[in-house]
Every structure is written in structure tokens, then in C-alpha cells.
Design an enzyme around this catalytic site. Structure first.
Site, PDB file in Angstrom:
ATOM      1  N   GLU A  10      13.629 -23.007 -12.342  1.00 40.84           N
ATOM      2  CA  GLU A  10      13.378 -21.571 -12.148  1.00 40.84           C
ATOM      3  C   GLU A  10      14.629 -20.753 -12.453  1.00 40.84           C
ATOM      4  O   GLU A  10      14.572 -19.711 -13.104  1.00 40.84           O
ATOM      5  CB  GLU A  10      12.876 -21.319 -10.724  1.00 40.84           C
ATOM      6  CG  GLU A  10      12.645 -19.878 -10.347  1.00 40.84           C
ATOM      7  CD  GLU A  10      11.653 -19.141 -11.260  1.00 40.84           C
ATOM      8  OE1 GLU A  10      10.944 -19.813 -12.044  1.00 40.84           O
ATOM      9  OE2 GLU A  10      11.627 -17.902 -11.220  1.00 40.84           O
ATOM     10  N   LYS A  22       4.275  -9.108 -18.709  1.00 40.20           N
ATOM     11  CA  LYS A  22       4.197  -9.466 -17.285  1.00 40.20           C
ATOM     12  C   LYS A  22       3.054 -10.451 -17.052  1.00 40.20           C
ATOM     13  O   LYS A  22       3.158 -11.338 -16.230  1.00 40.20           O
ATOM     14  CB  LYS A  22       3.986  -8.214 -16.425  1.00 40.20           C
ATOM     15  CG  LYS A  22       3.969  -8.486 -14.933  1.00 40.20           C
ATOM     16  CD  LYS A  22       5.267  -9.126 -14.449  1.00 40.20           C
ATOM     17  CE  LYS A  22       5.211  -9.587 -13.017  1.00 40.20           C
ATOM     18  NZ  LYS A  22       6.336 -10.458 -12.641  1.00 40.20           N
ATOM     19  N   ARG A  30       3.378   1.194  -7.044  1.00 39.07           N
ATOM     20  CA  ARG A  30       3.418   0.110  -6.048  1.00 39.07           C
ATOM     21  C   ARG A  30       2.224  -0.824  -6.209  1.00 39.07           C
ATOM     22  O   ARG A  30       2.137  -1.844  -5.534  1.00 39.07           O
ATOM     23  CB  ARG A  30       3.438   0.695  -4.637  1.00 39.07           C
ATOM     24  CG  ARG A  30       4.650   1.562  -4.342  1.00 39.07           C
ATOM     25  CD  ARG A  30       4.415   2.441  -3.124  1.00 39.07           C
ATOM     26  NE  ARG A  30       4.411   1.658  -1.910  1.00 39.07           N
ATOM     27  CZ  ARG A  30       5.468   1.521  -1.098  1.00 39.07           C
ATOM     28  NH1 ARG A  30       6.587   2.127  -1.417  1.00 39.07           N
ATOM     29  NH2 ARG A  30       5.415   0.801  -0.007  1.00 39.07           N
ATOM     30  N   CYS A  58       0.839  -1.197   0.000  1.00 40.41           N
ATOM     31  CA  CYS A  58       0.000   0.000   0.000  1.00 40.41           C
ATOM     32  C   CYS A  58       0.878   1.252   0.000  1.00 40.41           C
ATOM     33  O   CYS A  58       2.083   1.201   0.191  1.00 40.41           O
ATOM     34  CB  CYS A  58      -0.864   0.001   1.245  1.00 40.41           C
ATOM     35  SG  CYS A  58      -1.711  -1.561   1.512  1.00 40.41           S
ATOM     36  N   TRP A  64      -3.463  -2.209  -1.285  1.00 43.05           N
ATOM     37  CA  TRP A  64      -3.226  -3.485  -1.976  1.00 43.05           C
ATOM     38  C   TRP A  64      -3.820  -4.531  -1.044  1.00 43.05           C
ATOM     39  O   TRP A  64      -3.271  -4.769   0.032  1.00 43.05           O
ATOM     40  CB  TRP A  64      -1.737  -3.694  -2.183  1.00 43.05           C
ATOM     41  CG  TRP A  64      -1.389  -4.975  -2.871  1.00 43.05           C
ATOM     42  CD1 TRP A  64      -1.322  -6.220  -2.298  1.00 43.05           C
ATOM     43  CD2 TRP A  64      -1.076  -5.172  -4.247  1.00 43.05           C
ATOM     44  NE1 TRP A  64      -0.985  -7.159  -3.232  1.00 43.05           N
ATOM     45  CE2 TRP A  64      -0.821  -6.553  -4.430  1.00 43.05           C
ATOM     46  CE3 TRP A  64      -0.969  -4.328  -5.344  1.00 43.05           C
ATOM     47  CZ2 TRP A  64      -0.474  -7.091  -5.674  1.00 43.05           C
ATOM     48  CZ3 TRP A  64      -0.620  -4.866  -6.569  1.00 43.05           C
ATOM     49  CH2 TRP A  64      -0.392  -6.229  -6.732  1.00 43.05           C
ATOM     50  N   ASN A  96      -0.301   0.982   6.532  1.00 45.35           N
ATOM     51  CA  ASN A  96       0.389  -0.027   5.708  1.00 45.35           C
ATOM     52  C   ASN A  96       0.862  -1.107   6.652  1.00 45.35           C
ATOM     53  O   ASN A  96       1.280  -0.809   7.767  1.00 45.35           O
ATOM     54  CB  ASN A  96       1.644   0.581   5.047  1.00 45.35           C
ATOM     55  CG  ASN A  96       1.292   1.324   3.790  1.00 45.35           C
ATOM     56  OD1 ASN A  96       0.121   1.389   3.418  1.00 45.35           O
ATOM     57  ND2 ASN A  96       2.287   1.895   3.152  1.00 45.35           N
ATOM     58  N   GLY A  97       0.848  -2.356   6.181  1.00 45.51           N
ATOM     59  CA  GLY A  97       1.354  -3.456   7.001  1.00 45.51           C
ATOM     60  C   GLY A  97       0.211  -4.377   7.406  1.00 45.51           C
ATOM     61  O   GLY A  97      -0.868  -4.338   6.820  1.00 45.51           O
ATOM     62  N   GLU A 150      15.098 -15.657 -19.580  1.00 42.79           N
ATOM     63  CA  GLU A 150      14.192 -14.504 -19.733  1.00 42.79           C
ATOM     64  C   GLU A 150      14.938 -13.193 -19.883  1.00 42.79           C
ATOM     65  O   GLU A 150      14.545 -12.335 -20.647  1.00 42.79           O
ATOM     66  CB  GLU A 150      13.308 -14.387 -18.486  1.00 42.79           C
ATOM     67  CG  GLU A 150      12.114 -15.292 -18.456  1.00 42.79           C
ATOM     68  CD  GLU A 150      11.197 -14.919 -17.313  1.00 42.79           C
ATOM     69  OE1 GLU A 150      11.564 -15.169 -16.157  1.00 42.79           O
ATOM     70  OE2 GLU A 150      10.137 -14.378 -17.595  1.00 42.79           O
ATOM     71  N   LYS A 207      14.867 -17.862 -15.316  1.00 45.68           N
ATOM     72  CA  LYS A 207      15.323 -16.493 -15.038  1.00 45.68           C
ATOM     73  C   LYS A 207      16.419 -16.090 -16.016  1.00 45.68           C
ATOM     74  O   LYS A 207      16.407 -15.026 -16.606  1.00 45.68           O
ATOM     75  CB  LYS A 207      15.860 -16.390 -13.600  1.00 45.68           C
ATOM     76  CG  LYS A 207      14.838 -16.474 -12.510  1.00 45.68           C
ATOM     77  CD  LYS A 207      14.006 -15.228 -12.344  1.00 45.68           C
ATOM     78  CE  LYS A 207      12.729 -15.158 -13.077  1.00 45.68           C
ATOM     79  NZ  LYS A 207      11.673 -16.095 -12.986  1.00 45.68           N
ATOM     80  N   HIS A 262      21.739 -39.584 -18.649  1.00 49.01           N
ATOM     81  CA  HIS A 262      20.857 -40.218 -19.648  1.00 49.01           C
ATOM     82  C   HIS A 262      20.782 -39.372 -20.910  1.00 49.01           C
ATOM     83  O   HIS A 262      19.704 -39.114 -21.444  1.00 49.01           O
ATOM     84  CB  HIS A 262      19.464 -40.422 -19.032  1.00 49.01           C
ATOM     85  CG  HIS A 262      19.487 -41.318 -17.843  1.00 49.01           C
ATOM     86  ND1 HIS A 262      19.635 -42.669 -17.921  1.00 49.01           N
ATOM     87  CD2 HIS A 262      19.444 -41.018 -16.520  1.00 49.01           C
ATOM     88  CE1 HIS A 262      19.654 -43.198 -16.703  1.00 49.01           C
ATOM     89  NE2 HIS A 262      19.530 -42.224 -15.834  1.00 49.01           N
TER      90      HIS A 262
HETATM   91  C1  AGP Z   1       8.172 -15.601 -14.830  1.00 51.62           C
HETATM   92  O1  AGP Z   1       9.429 -14.963 -14.644  1.00 51.62           O
HETATM   93  C2  AGP Z   1       7.574 -15.236 -16.179  1.00 51.62           C
HETATM   94  N1  AGP Z   1       7.377 -13.858 -16.265  1.00 51.62           N
HETATM   95  C3  AGP Z   1       6.386 -16.108 -16.549  1.00 51.62           C
HETATM   96  O2  AGP Z   1       6.862 -17.427 -16.693  1.00 51.62           O
HETATM   97  C4  AGP Z   1       5.214 -16.146 -15.553  1.00 51.62           C
HETATM   98  O3  AGP Z   1       5.589 -16.835 -14.384  1.00 51.62           O
HETATM   99  C5  AGP Z   1       4.046 -16.894 -16.219  1.00 51.62           C
HETATM  100  O4  AGP Z   1       3.639 -16.157 -17.333  1.00 51.62           O
HETATM  101  C6  AGP Z   1       2.864 -17.098 -15.266  1.00 51.62           C
HETATM  102  O5  AGP Z   1       2.373 -15.855 -14.850  1.00 51.62           O
HETATM  103  P1  AGP Z   1       1.353 -15.826 -13.617  1.00 51.62           P
HETATM  104  O6  AGP Z   1       2.105 -16.317 -12.426  1.00 51.62           O
HETATM  105  O7  AGP Z   1       0.925 -14.401 -13.503  1.00 51.62           O
HETATM  106  O8  AGP Z   1       0.202 -16.733 -13.953  1.00 51.62           O
END
Ligand code: AGP
Length: 604
Positions: A480, A599, A27, A2, A75, A99-100, A487, A484, A503
Site C-alpha cells: 500500500e 477515483k 462531502r 452528512c 450519507w 450527523n453522526g 500514484e 501511494k 531472492h
Molecule cells: C487507490 O489509491 C487507487 N485509487 C486504486 O488502486 C483503487 O484502490 C482501486 O481502483 C479500487 O477502487 P475501489 O476500492 O473503489 O474498488
């Protein structure tokens, strides 16, 4: 996360509050409100959605002389995004923004309701203003009532409170959530939860410390410390760069979000555990009635956190658990049985593939749960029930703190289900809870670690690809880490189970093949180590991440020695996040907005 603003002065208070809230839009929020006391009258306005809705509501509200005012962007963490839940919250003659998370709000609310107080909202915040007005009846001054109120609160807060009982002052308190106060040559006073709203308004600011509380009027700023001792403000010069301020001085939002994972996870935990048990107020006790299996479904990073959940749920809750990639699941005509709890995971709550699988599950009558970061999103509105991760807005396209809070929730859920299925002894549950409490510390970025990764990253800017390898729950973390890197550096990387390298993939082993090896001390260390030695024997370039020295690695990133593999997981998570960031920086990429990515992928 928030946003808070406050103002005392003779200028246009409404405009100052609204423009301050606009500076905090980055934010993320789902509702907003202001309260202004001028000419002995309070005016308060609240609106859900974007600030333009609040501007529309206040367009005829004129503030053209001395006034005190507070404002807030919310938020949602407790209670849906509605006008009633929006701040400021009011009693009979006072308003508060916060906030919090007030961890003991339920207990305070129960006492106040027993005293006859009528609550309007579902929020934790509302207890503050009612507790203050209750204390007003038994104290000689408004500030005494405020001090007494603050002493009763447990949890995290940044609070501004205004009251007719003290018409020229704003009361403040700070513990665990940021807030600062600024002043200028015209003696005006500005409050905010971060720098941005104060830039251009004042040059000298005081950043409150945990435990600070006090009051401000046009003539003076009076601060008391956690022990109730008066303390002098320490004014510093305010940076005048707004974008830098929004990033809190970090180079990128992604970097800021990696650094704030400790604070954010503390919010995720708030009110959801005590020494003996995990508590999810948002889950109805009947949710797990008749459930013998859990199926998780997600995309991308959220899929990786879901995959980590399968290890935790089967190991601790002893419940059959499976995970699906949403874009695959929706077209393969899956068999779904009624004794399955269908769980979707999504930071945004809008990902098209995941949303469609949720609809499929609801259509055949499965119970559904969403783990999400955005209240009121499509998935939150559609699922039977929801657990909010409370990560705050995540601006970096490459997800970091959302992943961290998702895994935290899954670790808690595995114990929550274990409590119900009696699959773990109370002693073990308490031990696990004490480990969970240590997550925020395990993800705190050490400067020395970040510096080491920054230096090391120069060696990984070419080569014909990366493998991130790990065993057990470190396999999802390897996935993951690889995602990262892909991406934001645009270099090819694969996450792979360590035991699978022999394998086939080991055929790629040569000095140009970079392997980031996750070697947890407390989980299959010897097995993982021998997998890495197989690669090293074939001259792969190895970067080992471990608490234990590993002499076969070309590079070695040492993490702290932890009591449990899950805390190793969280610290290694920070390492792979920072490694991808620093490689991307060296390659000159746009860390926050990588090419081709969005995003939230709201299309197929
Ligand atoms: C993660 O770094 C990516 N931006 C992407 O894989 C993301 O996790 C995926 O599109 C799922 O998004 P969501 O968690 O909003 O559903």
C-alpha cells in the site's frame, strides 16, 4: 459524511437552505431534505439522489417572510438511501436533522415502540424526534424536553431540531460531529456542519464544542456546556475561501482525509462493539453457516486491505482464507466451492473488475458479502449482504481513509467470526476489542511526526526506485505504501516481503536504492531487522519506520510504542501516507488528482 444547515431570518429560507446544502455536496451524499416552519405551518421535502431532485420538488414552495428552517444531505450509515430514510425526520409536530451515529438507538427505539410510537425509517436518527416528543409530554418547556432528550443519547451527533411547540427557535446539540453557528448585522442565524455554507452569509461564527447544546432565536443564542452550565459563545472571523473551507483548511483533500482517519474510524466502530463482543447488525447469523473458507477479491488499495485480512482471518478466526486480484480472477476459470464465502472489497462499489467477480460468484451460487463505502452502489445492490465502512466521501484519488476503515472492519470481522467458531477465548477477544478501540488514537497525526516527514521527504526525490518492505501483515502495508508513492509522486516503488529481498531484488542494492523498512516491535522484529541489515550492508539507503531505534538506517521515523502490532500497523500506515504526500508536494504534482488516474475505474 452528512451535511447540516439551519437558518432563522426573514430572507428566502428555502433558497438559503438549498444553497447551503449545495456547498456541502463535496462531502458526498445519497439523499437530501429540508423542513421550514413559517406562518405557523411546517413544510418538509425530501428526495433521493442529487440536490436537483430536491430543487425540483420544492420549486413551487415560497418562503418570503420570517421562517426557521433546517436541511440535510445524507450519507447512509443505517438504512438504505431512500426518501423515508432521508432527513429531516419527523414526529407529530417536530423535525430533526442529525450527523453522526446514535450508538444506543436500538434500545431507545425499542422503548419508544413499546410506547406505541410508529417508526417510518430504518435510521438511528428518527429516535431523536420521537424521544423529544415523548419528553414534551412530561416537561414544562420545549427546551427542557430537548435537554432531556440529549442526555439520553449515546454516540456522536450534530443535531438541529425545530418544533411547533417553540415556533421561533432552533434547538441544537453537538457531540463528536462538527457544527457551527454564524450571525450577521441583520441578526440572522445560520447553522452548518462545516464552514462552506456560511461563507458570504455571515462573518462571525461560533464553533460548538463537544457537549454544547442550546437554542437560538432571532434575538439570542443560548449555549449550555456538557455540565448544563450556561456559556458565552466565542465568535471568530470566518475565512472567505470556499475551497479552503471544503478542505477544512488543509492543502489537499488527501491530507484532510489522512487527518480525519481517527474520527472516521470512530464512526466505523460505532455500535459495532462492546467490551465483550463484536456486533454486525447488518450480518445475518446464518451467513457463516456451512462456510469453511473465505475468498476475498478486490483491486488496488482494496486488494491490499483484503490481503491484510488473510493474516487476521487465519490467525484469529482459524478459517481458510485466500485473496485474489479481481482482474486476474475473472479470466482464469477459477474453481469455486459452495462452502466459500465470497467477499468483495471496494471503496466505490463500482470497480468493473471487482463487480464482474461478484457476478461470477453469484452465478455459481456462492454466498456473497461486500465491504464498501458507498451505499446503493452496484456491488452493494448485487451482493447478498454488505458492511458499510462509513468512511464518508473520499475525494483524494489516492485512497487513505477507505483503506484504514477496510482494515478496521477486517480486524473486527476476524473476531466476529472467531466468536462464532469459538476459535479465540473470550478473554483474548476482549483484549483485542480494547486494542481496536485504540485505533482512532493510533492514527491521529502528530504535528511533530508530520514535520519530520516533511523535512525528510526532500531526500527522496530522485534515485532509481523505492522498495517498501515488511513481513506478515506488514507486507500488504508495504504494498500500500508503494502504491501511494507511485500514484501521486510518479516515482517507481515496489512493495516486497522483507524475507524475499535476498531472492533477487538485493542485486539492486546501492545508495540510489531507497528502502522504506517497516519494523514492527511486536511482530517478527528480529527477522525484519536482519533483512534490513542485509540491505544496509550493501549500502542501500534505508528509511526505517519503527518504535525501536535502529542505528543501521540512514533515516529513522519513530512511531509510538504500542501494545500490539496492529496498532503499529495503523500508525505506520499514516507515516507512509504522509511520506507519499510530502514527496508529491515537493515534486509539484497534483496530489488529489494524479495524472492518468480515476477515483473509480468503472471500465476494464
Ligand atoms: C487507490 O489509491 C487507487 N485509487 C486504486 O488502486 C483503487 O484502490 C482501486 O481502483 C479500487 O477502487 P475501489 O476500492 O473503489 O474498488
Amino acid at each position: 459524511m452528512c451535511g447540516i444547515v439551519g437558518y432563522i431570518g426573514n430572507k428566502n429560507t428555502k433558497e438559503i437552505l438549498l444553497s447551503g446544502l449545495k456547498e456541502l455536496e463535496y462531502r458526498g451524499y445519497d439523499s437530501a431534505g429540508i423542513a421550514v416552519l413559517q406562518n405557523d405551518n411546517f413544510q418538509s421535502y425530501k428526495a433521493i439522489g442529487k440536490l436537483v431532485n430536491l430543487e425540483e420538488k420544492t420549486k413551487n414552495f415560497i418562503t418570503d417572510n420570517f421562517a426557521i428552517g433546517i436541511g440535510h444531505t445524507r450519507w447512509a450509515t443505517h438504512g438504505k438511501p431512500t426518501e423515508l430514510n432521508a432527513h429531516p425526520h419527523t414526529g407529530e409536530s417536530s423535525y430533526v436533522v442529525h450527523n453522526g451515529i446514535i450508538e444506543n438507538y436500538a434500545k431507545l427505539k425499542k422503548e419508544l415502540i413499546a410506547d406505541g410510537v410508529r417508526f417510518l425509517s430504518q435510521t438511528d436518527t428518527e429516535v431523536i424526534v420521537h424521544q423529544f416528543e415523548k419528553n414534551l409530554k412530561s416537561t414544562s418547556t420545549a427546551f427542557d424536553a430537548f435537554s432531556k432528550t440529549i442526555k439520553k443519547l449515546e454516540g456522536t451527533y450534530a443535531i438541529l431540531l425545530v418544533t411547533k411547540s417553540e415556533k421561533e427557535s432552533i434547538f441544537f446539540a453537538k457531540h463528536g460531529s462538527p457544527m457551527l453557528v454564524g450571525t450577521n448585522s441583520e441578526n440572522e442565524k445560520y447553522f452548518a456542519s462545516s464552514d462552506a455554507p456560511l461563507i458570504g452569509q455571515c462573518n462571525d461564527v461560533n464553533y460548538f464544542e463537544d457537549g454544547d447544546y442550546g437554542y437560538v432565536n432571532i434575538d439570542e443564542l443560548t449555549i449550555f456546556d456538557i455540565n448544563g452550565e450556561k456559556k458565552e459563545p466565542i465568535f471568530t472571523k470566518l475565512s472567505q475561501n470556499k475551497l479552503s473551507a471544503q478542505k477544512d483548511g488543509f492543502r489537499f483533500f488527501m491530507e484532510k482525509e489522512i487527518y480525519e482517519q481517527g474520527d472516521v474510524i470512530a464512526d466505523t466502530l460505532m455500535g459495532r462493539l462492546n467490551d465483550k463482543e463484536i456486533i454486525f447488525d447488518e450480518l445475518d447469523d446464518s451467513l457463516f453457516d456451512g462456510i469453511n473458507e473465505i475468498k476475498l477479491c478486490a483491486c488496488g488499495t482494496s486488494y491490499h486491505s483484503a490481503l491484510s485480512a488473510t493474516y487476521l482471518f487465519e490467525r484469529y478466526a482459524k478459517i481458510k482464507t485466500s485473496v485474489e486480484i479481481a482482474s486476474e480472477f475473472r479470466y482464469r476459470k477459477p474453481i469455486m466451492s459452495k462452502d466459500t464465502l465470497f467477499v468483495v472489497i471496494s471503496q466505490s462499489g463500482e470497480t468493473a473488475d471487482t463487480l464482474e467477480t461478484l457476478k461470477m460468484a453469484k452465478k455459481v451460487g456462492l454466498k456473497t458479502l461486500v465491504i464498501c463505502n458507498v451505499d446503493n452502489s452496484s456491488m452493494v445492490r448485487l451482493a447478498d449482504t454488505c458492511i458499510l465502512t462509513r468512511a464518508g466521501v473520499e475525494k483524494g484519488v489516492a485512497s487513505t481513509k477507505a483503506f484504514a476503515t477496510q482494515v478496521t472492519i477486517f480486524w473486527m470481522m476476524s473476531l466476529y467470526i472467531a466468536q462464532r467458531r469459538d476459535s479465540l477465548g473470550t478473554k483474548e477477544i476482549s483484549r483485542q476489542i480494547s486494542l481496536i478501540r485504540a485505533i482512532p488514537t493510533s492514527v491521529k497525526v502528530k504535528d511533530s511526526l508530520h514535520e519530520r516527514i516533511k523535512r525528510l521527504s526532500k531526500r527522496y526525490l530522485h534515485g532509481h526506485g523505492f522498495f517498501f518492505i515488511g513481513r506478515d501483515i506488514f507486507f500488504p502495508l508495504a504494498l500500500e505504501g508503494a502504491l501511494k508513492l507511485k500514484e501521486i509522486s510518479y516515482l517507481h516503488a515496489e512493495g516486497y516481503p522483507s524475507g524475499e529481498m535476498k531472492h533477487g531484488p538485493i542485486a539492486l542494492a546501492d545508495p540510489e536504492l531507497f528502502t522504506i523498512a517497516l519494523l514492527p516491535q511486536h511482530l517478527l522484529y528480529e527477522k525484519s531487522k536482519s533483512n534490513v541489515e542485509e540491505l544496509s550492508a550493501r549500502d542501500s539507503t534505508i528509511c526505517a519506520i519503527s518504535a525501536l531505534e535502529f542505528d543501521k538506517a540512514d533515516d529513522f521515523i519513530k512511531i509510538s510504542s504500542h501494545q500490539d502490532y496492529m496498532l503499529e500497523f495503523f500508525e505506520m500506515m499514516v507515516v507512509v501516507q504522509l511520506l507519499s504526500l510530502e514527496i508529491s508536494v515537493r515534486l509539484g504534482n497534483d496530489v488529489d488528482m494524479p495524472r492518468n488516474l480515476a477515483k473509480s475505474v468503472t471500465v476494464e
